[in-house]
Design an enzyme around this catalytic site. Sequence first.
Site: not given
Length: 489
Positions: A37, A51, A111, A213, A305, A318
């Site tokens: 990482e 989500g 997150r 919208y 991603d 996710a």
Amino acid sequence: MAEPNQHYEVIIAGGGIAGVTLALMFEKLDISYFLLEGRDTLESDRGAGIGLQPNGLRILDQLGLVEDIEEATIPLEKWFSYDSEGNLMNDSDAMGQYRDKIGYPVAFIERRKLLPIMVRHIQRTECVKTSARVASIEESEDHVTVTTTDGLSLTADIVVGADGVRSAVRTHIDSKLPEPLTADDYISVACSTVYGMSAPTEGIAPGERFAVYRENQTVIGFTGKDGIVFWFVFENLNRNVPLSQAPRYTEAEAEALCLSVAHTQVTPKLKFGEIYKNSVVAVKIGVEEGVAKGWHTDRAVIVGDAACKTTPAGGQGANQAIESCAVFVNKLMAARKASQSGDKLSSDVVKSVLASYAQERAQPATTALERSQMVGKALLCTPGPATTLVKDMLKLSNEDWLLRAFMALSAAPYLEDVELTARGHLYNKAVEEARAEMARRQRVAKEVKEAEEKESKQAASIKESEQRNEFVGLRNPVQAATGVVEVGS
């Protein structure tokens, strides 16, 4: 820390949602790995809300994470949809039925809360190294060598790029294509967003969601546990900007965009401006989207991603990352079981694993991208079929909404070598029932269409016969009047 000269089955580049998911899968199935990482911790505070939907949660349930996640979340139950004038277009509680009907809810979580939950379940902490970015990748006939920016060199059978939209592993793959590419060839920015979080705000309750919208700028939001509001303000750029030229924004630009929609009605008793006043996070970014052209080489592959970047509007980023990890692991496990016990996978088998994974995930990735683009265009009222389709869906009954939602989830993968929980089996039962109901509806629709076509043909035949008789009558007026045929007629 594991010995630097040790060989692993898989090196994972990236410690976000996809990378940590892979690590947990590998531990569950006894696959040796090493995770790199670039940041100094896996428990990043970057980003806002994530989500989680049933297709992702079913896999996380197999990894023993769902109970911990549910303690930190609350299911979404109510959905408000407004037009640009503040008129309520729809309020639906269909999402509130997900948990009982398909086993898992739709939920939003910070997150910075989700990653620590996942990281706590990692057992082989000695196989994780932070502050280690991939500097180079070299492939040989029997292994791949990954060197990090701090000089660490590791070998493995496979390197997996779970390193995000600016993936170093994908850059390596692109360079090996018959016609080398860059990310600019398939990833672009068509809109910007301010992603934010706000403290609990009167007028929106935990478990509620809203979508507006509206042309050019719009807003969507979700409430999580304790009333925390996760929200996104989208802005149409009206052009596609290559990834390398993606705009960077200031705090002032983020504020200006949020204020432009402050007057927008988001729930019956609340305008967005009140939510924005309570914001604790508000960051403006360009929204990248695209699907990689090349997903693998002989020993390198991408997930999450790095392979498919969708907009937050689709709510599947996710979940698609988790799915891609499951498919890759399924392919790897199938190859391991097919080989002789203890034998290292041959180069040809590794190539086959990566190619099979890429082939299986290419279409779902494209579909996920298209769906997120469709939702984004509809939210911004972009003229075209997407806006019409999404707005038509707002008119669906709960029953029809759930049927379509479950059909969309019906082909989702899971870990084939890890037992499903009772909730996972309920998921499978729900999608089988959805398939049966959809087949019944299609059968009925076909029968109705055939009956209508038959009736139409009969009507046409009768009309044609009547017209023929009228024509004969006009040519033979005596016969038409008396029924007597004239001699010589």
